[in-house]
Write a protein that holds these residues in place. Structure first.
Motif, PDB file in Angstrom:
ATOM      1  N   ASP A 268       5.130   8.852 -11.161  1.00 36.26           N
ATOM      2  CA  ASP A 268       4.678   7.642 -11.858  1.00 36.26           C
ATOM      3  C   ASP A 268       5.716   6.527 -11.731  1.00 36.26           C
ATOM      4  O   ASP A 268       6.630   6.625 -10.913  1.00 36.26           O
ATOM      5  CB  ASP A 268       4.362   7.953 -13.337  1.00 36.26           C
ATOM      6  N   ALA A 269       5.600   5.505 -12.551  1.00 39.07           N
ATOM      7  CA  ALA A 269       6.530   4.367 -12.467  1.00 39.07           C
ATOM      8  C   ALA A 269       6.806   3.847 -13.865  1.00 39.07           C
ATOM      9  O   ALA A 269       6.032   4.066 -14.800  1.00 39.07           O
ATOM     10  CB  ALA A 269       5.933   3.271 -11.603  1.00 39.07           C
ATOM     11  N   LEU A 270       7.965   3.179 -14.020  1.00 40.06           N
ATOM     12  CA  LEU A 270       8.340   2.550 -15.293  1.00 40.06           C
ATOM     13  C   LEU A 270       8.625   1.085 -15.025  1.00 40.06           C
ATOM     14  O   LEU A 270       8.964   0.712 -13.901  1.00 40.06           O
ATOM     15  CB  LEU A 270       9.632   3.164 -15.836  1.00 40.06           C
ATOM     16  N   THR A 271       8.556   0.276 -16.076  1.00 38.55           N
ATOM     17  CA  THR A 271       9.042  -1.097 -15.923  1.00 38.55           C
ATOM     18  C   THR A 271      10.178  -1.311 -16.927  1.00 38.55           C
ATOM     19  O   THR A 271      10.226  -0.659 -17.969  1.00 38.55           O
ATOM     20  CB  THR A 271       7.943  -2.148 -16.180  1.00 38.55           C
ATOM     21  N   ALA A 272      11.082  -2.223 -16.585  1.00 38.50           N
ATOM     22  CA  ALA A 272      12.237  -2.492 -17.455  1.00 38.50           C
ATOM     23  C   ALA A 272      12.653  -3.943 -17.321  1.00 38.50           C
ATOM     24  O   ALA A 272      12.473  -4.562 -16.273  1.00 38.50           O
ATOM     25  CB  ALA A 272      13.404  -1.590 -17.058  1.00 38.50           C
ATOM     26  N   ASP A 273      13.234  -4.483 -18.423  1.00 32.78           N
ATOM     27  CA  ASP A 273      13.814  -5.828 -18.370  1.00 32.78           C
ATOM     28  C   ASP A 273      15.210  -5.780 -17.753  1.00 32.78           C
ATOM     29  O   ASP A 273      15.618  -6.672 -17.028  1.00 32.78           O
ATOM     30  CB  ASP A 273      13.954  -6.404 -19.779  1.00 32.78           C
ATOM     31  N   GLU A 274      15.958  -4.745 -18.146  1.00 27.75           N
ATOM     32  CA  GLU A 274      17.340  -4.612 -17.666  1.00 27.75           C
ATOM     33  C   GLU A 274      17.460  -3.297 -16.913  1.00 27.75           C
ATOM     34  O   GLU A 274      16.943  -2.279 -17.366  1.00 27.75           O
ATOM     35  CB  GLU A 274      18.315  -4.551 -18.847  1.00 27.75           C
ATOM     36  N   LEU A 275      18.190  -3.351 -15.822  1.00 26.17           N
ATOM     37  CA  LEU A 275      18.387  -2.156 -15.013  1.00 26.17           C
ATOM     38  C   LEU A 275      19.883  -1.925 -14.842  1.00 26.17           C
ATOM     39  O   LEU A 275      20.615  -2.845 -14.480  1.00 26.17           O
ATOM     40  CB  LEU A 275      17.739  -2.393 -13.649  1.00 26.17           C
ATOM     41  N   VAL A 276      20.319  -0.707 -15.119  1.00 27.12           N
ATOM     42  CA  VAL A 276      21.726  -0.363 -14.914  1.00 27.12           C
ATOM     43  C   VAL A 276      21.781   0.751 -13.870  1.00 27.12           C
ATOM     44  O   VAL A 276      21.279   1.851 -14.102  1.00 27.12           O
ATOM     45  CB  VAL A 276      22.378   0.109 -16.235  1.00 27.12           C
TER      46      VAL A 276
ATOM     47  N   VAL B 234      14.932   8.725  -9.110  1.00 27.06           N
ATOM     48  CA  VAL B 234      14.288   7.433  -8.847  1.00 27.06           C
ATOM     49  C   VAL B 234      14.113   7.303  -7.339  1.00 27.06           C
ATOM     50  O   VAL B 234      15.069   7.460  -6.570  1.00 27.06           O
ATOM     51  CB  VAL B 234      15.148   6.285  -9.407  1.00 27.06           C
ATOM     52  N   ALA B 235      12.875   7.023  -6.933  1.00 29.51           N
ATOM     53  CA  ALA B 235      12.577   6.983  -5.493  1.00 29.51           C
ATOM     54  C   ALA B 235      12.673   5.574  -4.933  1.00 29.51           C
ATOM     55  O   ALA B 235      12.966   5.392  -3.747  1.00 29.51           O
ATOM     56  CB  ALA B 235      11.194   7.571  -5.254  1.00 29.51           C
ATOM     57  N   GLY B 236      12.403   4.556  -5.765  1.00 22.89           N
ATOM     58  CA  GLY B 236      12.428   3.190  -5.243  1.00 22.89           C
ATOM     59  C   GLY B 236      12.430   2.171  -6.364  1.00 22.89           C
ATOM     60  O   GLY B 236      12.180   2.506  -7.529  1.00 22.89           O
ATOM     61  N   LEU B 237      12.753   0.926  -6.008  1.00 20.04           N
ATOM     62  CA  LEU B 237      12.785  -0.172  -6.987  1.00 20.04           C
ATOM     63  C   LEU B 237      12.021  -1.364  -6.442  1.00 20.04           C
ATOM     64  O   LEU B 237      12.063  -1.645  -5.233  1.00 20.04           O
ATOM     65  CB  LEU B 237      14.228  -0.627  -7.238  1.00 20.04           C
ATOM     66  N   GLN B 238      11.353  -2.045  -7.358  1.00 18.96           N
ATOM     67  CA  GLN B 238      10.735  -3.324  -6.998  1.00 18.96           C
ATOM     68  C   GLN B 238      11.059  -4.308  -8.112  1.00 18.96           C
ATOM     69  O   GLN B 238      11.393  -3.898  -9.220  1.00 18.96           O
ATOM     70  CB  GLN B 238       9.215  -3.183  -6.883  1.00 18.96           C
ATOM     71  N   ARG B 239      10.906  -5.599  -7.801  1.00 21.74           N
ATOM     72  CA  ARG B 239      11.229  -6.586  -8.826  1.00 21.74           C
ATOM     73  C   ARG B 239      10.260  -7.743  -8.712  1.00 21.74           C
ATOM     74  O   ARG B 239       9.994  -8.231  -7.608  1.00 21.74           O
ATOM     75  CB  ARG B 239      12.657  -7.090  -8.594  1.00 21.74           C
ATOM     76  N   ASP B 240       9.700  -8.164  -9.869  1.00 25.53           N
ATOM     77  CA  ASP B 240       8.940  -9.415  -9.838  1.00 25.53           C
ATOM     78  C   ASP B 240       9.649 -10.401 -10.759  1.00 25.53           C
ATOM     79  O   ASP B 240      10.746 -10.114 -11.253  1.00 25.53           O
ATOM     80  CB  ASP B 240       7.466  -9.199 -10.207  1.00 25.53           C
ATOM     81  N   ALA B 241       9.053 -11.533 -11.000  1.00 18.90           N
ATOM     82  CA  ALA B 241       9.741 -12.589 -11.757  1.00 18.90           C
ATOM     83  C   ALA B 241      10.156 -12.111 -13.141  1.00 18.90           C
ATOM     84  O   ALA B 241      11.151 -12.578 -13.692  1.00 18.90           O
ATOM     85  CB  ALA B 241       8.824 -13.800 -11.870  1.00 18.90           C
ATOM     86  N   LYS B 242       9.426 -11.149 -13.702  1.00 17.87           N
ATOM     87  CA  LYS B 242       9.675 -10.787 -15.100  1.00 17.87           C
ATOM     88  C   LYS B 242      10.399  -9.460 -15.290  1.00 17.87           C
ATOM     89  O   LYS B 242      11.143  -9.298 -16.245  1.00 17.87           O
ATOM     90  CB  LYS B 242       8.326 -10.697 -15.831  1.00 17.87           C
ATOM     91  N   ALA B 243      10.149  -8.498 -14.420  1.00 20.65           N
ATOM     92  CA  ALA B 243      10.633  -7.149 -14.737  1.00 20.65           C
ATOM     93  C   ALA B 243      10.971  -6.351 -13.479  1.00 20.65           C
ATOM     94  O   ALA B 243      10.627  -6.733 -12.357  1.00 20.65           O
ATOM     95  CB  ALA B 243       9.566  -6.416 -15.546  1.00 20.65           C
ATOM     96  N   TRP B 244      11.682  -5.233 -13.726  1.00 23.60           N
ATOM     97  CA  TRP B 244      11.982  -4.262 -12.680  1.00 23.60           C
ATOM     98  C   TRP B 244      10.918  -3.175 -12.732  1.00 23.60           C
ATOM     99  O   TRP B 244      10.509  -2.768 -13.818  1.00 23.60           O
ATOM    100  CB  TRP B 244      13.342  -3.619 -12.926  1.00 23.60           C
ATOM    101  N   ARG B 245      10.508  -2.714 -11.575  1.00 18.30           N
ATOM    102  CA  ARG B 245       9.577  -1.600 -11.515  1.00 18.30           C
ATOM    103  C   ARG B 245      10.317  -0.430 -10.875  1.00 18.30           C
ATOM    104  O   ARG B 245      10.877  -0.560  -9.782  1.00 18.30           O
ATOM    105  CB  ARG B 245       8.362  -1.992 -10.667  1.00 18.30           C
TER     106      ARG B 245
ATOM    107  N   MET C 236       9.691  -0.684 -21.691  1.00 22.39           N
ATOM    108  CA  MET C 236      11.063  -0.198 -21.836  1.00 22.39           C
ATOM    109  C   MET C 236      12.017  -1.329 -21.511  1.00 22.39           C
ATOM    110  O   MET C 236      11.939  -1.945 -20.463  1.00 22.39           O
ATOM    111  CB  MET C 236      11.280   0.973 -20.856  1.00 22.39           C
ATOM    112  N   ARG C 237      12.938  -1.581 -22.418  1.00 21.33           N
ATOM    113  CA  ARG C 237      13.824  -2.718 -22.215  1.00 21.33           C
ATOM    114  C   ARG C 237      14.925  -2.439 -21.178  1.00 21.33           C
ATOM    115  O   ARG C 237      15.101  -3.180 -20.237  1.00 21.33           O
ATOM    116  CB  ARG C 237      14.461  -3.060 -23.563  1.00 21.33           C
ATOM    117  N   THR C 238      15.646  -1.326 -21.341  1.00 21.17           N
ATOM    118  CA  THR C 238      16.733  -1.017 -20.399  1.00 21.17           C
ATOM    119  C   THR C 238      16.519   0.352 -19.787  1.00 21.17           C
ATOM    120  O   THR C 238      16.291   1.329 -20.502  1.00 21.17           O
ATOM    121  CB  THR C 238      18.099  -1.017 -21.131  1.00 21.17           C
ATOM    122  N   VAL C 239      16.618   0.426 -18.467  1.00 20.20           N
ATOM    123  CA  VAL C 239      16.593   1.718 -17.795  1.00 20.20           C
ATOM    124  C   VAL C 239      17.936   1.911 -17.090  1.00 20.20           C
ATOM    125  O   VAL C 239      18.394   1.038 -16.346  1.00 20.20           O
ATOM    126  CB  VAL C 239      15.427   1.816 -16.788  1.00 20.20           C
ATOM    127  N   VAL C 240      18.576   3.044 -17.382  1.00 16.00           N
ATOM    128  CA  VAL C 240      19.841   3.405 -16.738  1.00 16.00           C
ATOM    129  C   VAL C 240      19.508   4.478 -15.709  1.00 16.00           C
ATOM    130  O   VAL C 240      18.868   5.477 -16.047  1.00 16.00           O
ATOM    131  CB  VAL C 240      20.851   3.970 -17.772  1.00 16.00           C
TER     132      VAL C 240
END
Ligand code: FAD
Length: 498
Positions: A281-289, A264-275, A1-5
């Motif tokens: 369950d969990a989603l990953t995204a390039d952009e987070l709003v 949304v219960a929590g956020l994590q971030r690595d070099a490439k994406a937002w988790r 998923m590219r953008t998660v709002v």
């Protein structure tokens, strides 16, 4: 998923819609309905707003959004242009709307009026970064602040003008003084601009009319009435069925790209994406709003971006209670010929003001009734958000009933109480510096955008404008938003017209 709002209040919904149908995007909303603070409820003979009552009709981005959604605005009644404020004796008096009404108004003493009229002679640079009260006390005097500004601020922000930043709340007004030297000079310049726009509009209308008649059609009328409308101040609008139709229509357009009941219960971030951690369950995204209230943003960012999280956590917000109440028309002697009545804090009343809902737009209740909404709490009495229903209804029946000349012993025949804890962010003296700090922190976190009523304007119109402009920039960027355009300060649409 590219953008998660995250968050389907008007800020998140307007952003997602403006990214376009083809955008690879999903909106996550904790509650079972979209719209956040925008909510409409049925009544026995109509409906009532629980959050915003109406929008100003002069916001181009809102008008464009309504057009895109094919939602026809419901214009306010002409009488809704009139506002009342309680005078020193507690009687509702019309707020003056022109210079001669100002001179005749019983709301101010002659001394207070003369002090206000000396505004052009006040030093240009004083109190520009002070509180709303400091800024306006310097410009128009103590009496205007106590009797007019204080009730107006509780009507817009449920706030205290001593605690709010003039620059954060009314950036255009402060800029007007910086640019023109005084409010009077600024208003005169604005009048000249409006007249010029009107002349241009009339000339354009005449061109269109002659073009239309040359083509054998009657076409000029709507253009000239548009020019007339442009020359007047803003009016109000709602929607048939209530303002909730706006988030509902946005939700319908998003379809399966909106997930309700998904906190949304929590956020994590690595070099490439937002988790994005959901309950199961969990989603990953390039952009987070992030389009959630400031305390939620602070919690979600606490591990990833502690200083940004602290900035969000430092923002306080006002509790607001809305009590909708319906009376038999015959039980209130006041004509209710206006938008509502505001209460200066110096009178020591327990409520902030009352909206004459059934006078603002048609269709709110049957002819034999009137529908009102009293707002309580705010910075003045935050504890009322926890008051029992009986106490709130007692305030409505006696305090509000008295100032609207209720018949002895009369009471509302229907009511609905809505408690909104921490609803309206407090744009305090730290707000300008806080927003700069948030912008600076976001510059270090490409791919993260923060929207919502704690950023740059609490009105629905300001939120729609900021969200749409941000979305257009992201879409044009054709990639993860870079630090430069993720949250541009120049895109602020403050509440200056409020
Ligand atoms: C009583 C009242 C009267 C008002 N009157 C007016 C008015 O007349 N005119 C005007 O223009 N404005 C008015 N306002 C202000 C305006 O309504 C708000 O500023 C605006 O609606 C806020 O929109 P938002 O999207 O920023 O936030 P919100 O509406 O608060 O939306 C945030 C969303 O995020 C969701 N969320 C929260 N946590 C999570 C999570 N962990 N995961 C997923 N989702 C989450 C929430 O459920 C909510 O839907 C009024 C407000 C109130 C309370």
């Amino acid at each position: 998923m590219r953008t998660v709002v995250i968050g389907a209040g008007i800020a998140g919904l307007a952003y997602a819609h403006a990214r376009g149908e083809g955008a690879d995007l999903i909106v996550l909303e904790a509650r079972e309905v979209a719209g956040g603070l925008i909510r409409t409820a049925p009544t026995p003979d109509g409906h009532v707003e629980l959050g915003p009552e109406a929008l100003q009709d002069n916001a181009p981005e809102t008008n464009a959004l309504l057009d895109e959604l094919q939602l026809a605005p419901l214009p306010s009644r002409a009488e809704a242009a009139k506002r009342f404020v309680l005078d020193a004796a507690g009687r509702p008096r019309a707020l003056p709307s022109n210079p001669s009404a100002f001179l005749r108004s019983p709301l101010l003493s002659w001394r207070g009026k003369l002090r206000a009229l000396s505004e052009p002679f006040r030093a240009r640079d004083r109190a520009l970064d002070g509180s709303v009260a400091d800024f306006l006390r310097h410009r128009v005097g103590r009496e205007v602040v106590e009797r007019l500004v204080d009730p107006a601020i509780s009507g817009i922000y449920a706030g205290d003008p001593e605690l709010l930043s003039a620059r954060a709340c009314f950036p255009a007004v402060v800029e007007m003084v910086e640019r023109h030297g005084s409010l009077f000079a600024g208003l005169r310049a604005r009048g000249r601009e409006r007249r010029a726009a009107r002349a241009a509009g009339t000339a354009r209308a005449a061109d269109l009319a002659s073009a239309a008649s040359a083509a054998g059609a009657a076409g000029g009328e709507s253009s000239s009435s548009a020019a007339d409308a442009a020359s007047k101040g803003p009016a109000l609008l709602s929607l048939p069925g209530g303002l909730q139709r706006l988030p509902e229509a946005l939700a319908e357009r998003l379809g399966a790209r909106l997930r309700l009941n998904t906190p949304v219960a929590g956020l994590q971030r690595d070099a490439k994406a937002w988790r994005i951690q959901l309950e199961a369950d969990a989603l990953t995204a390039d952009e987070l709003v992030l389009a959630v209230p400031a305390p939620v943003g602070a919690r979600l960012l606490a591990q990833i971006a502690p200083s940004l999280s602290q900035q969000l956590a430092s923002m306080r917000a006002e509790n607001v209670v809305s009590v909708a109440h319906r009376w038999a028309r015959a039980d209130l002697a006041h004509p209710l010929d206006g938008f509502g009545v505001l209460v200066p804090s110096s009178l020591g009343k327990r409520h902030l003001g009352t909206l004459f809902s059934s006078s603002i737009v048609p269709g709110r209740c049957g002819d034999e009734h009137v529908l009102l909404r009293t707002l309580l709490g705010g910075a003045r009495r935050p504890e009322l958000v926890d008051a029992p229903d009986a106490e709130l209804l007692d305030i409505v029946q006696h305090e509000v009933g008295e100032l609207l000349d209720a018949r002895a012993g009369a009471a509302p025949n229907w009511s609905l109480i809505t408690r909104w804890p921490n609803a309206l962010p407090r744009y305090d003296l730290e707000q300008p510096a806080r927003q700069h700090a948030i912008d600076a922190a976001l510059a270090e976190l490409p791919g993260l955008t923060i929207l919502g009523n704690h950023r740059r304007g609490i009105s629905v119109n300001a939120l729609i404008a900021n969200s749409r402009e941000t979305a257009r920039e992201h879409a044009a960027g054709a990639g993860a938003p870079s630090a430069d355009h993720a949250n541009p300060a120049s895109h602020a649409h403050g509440d200056h017209d409020a």
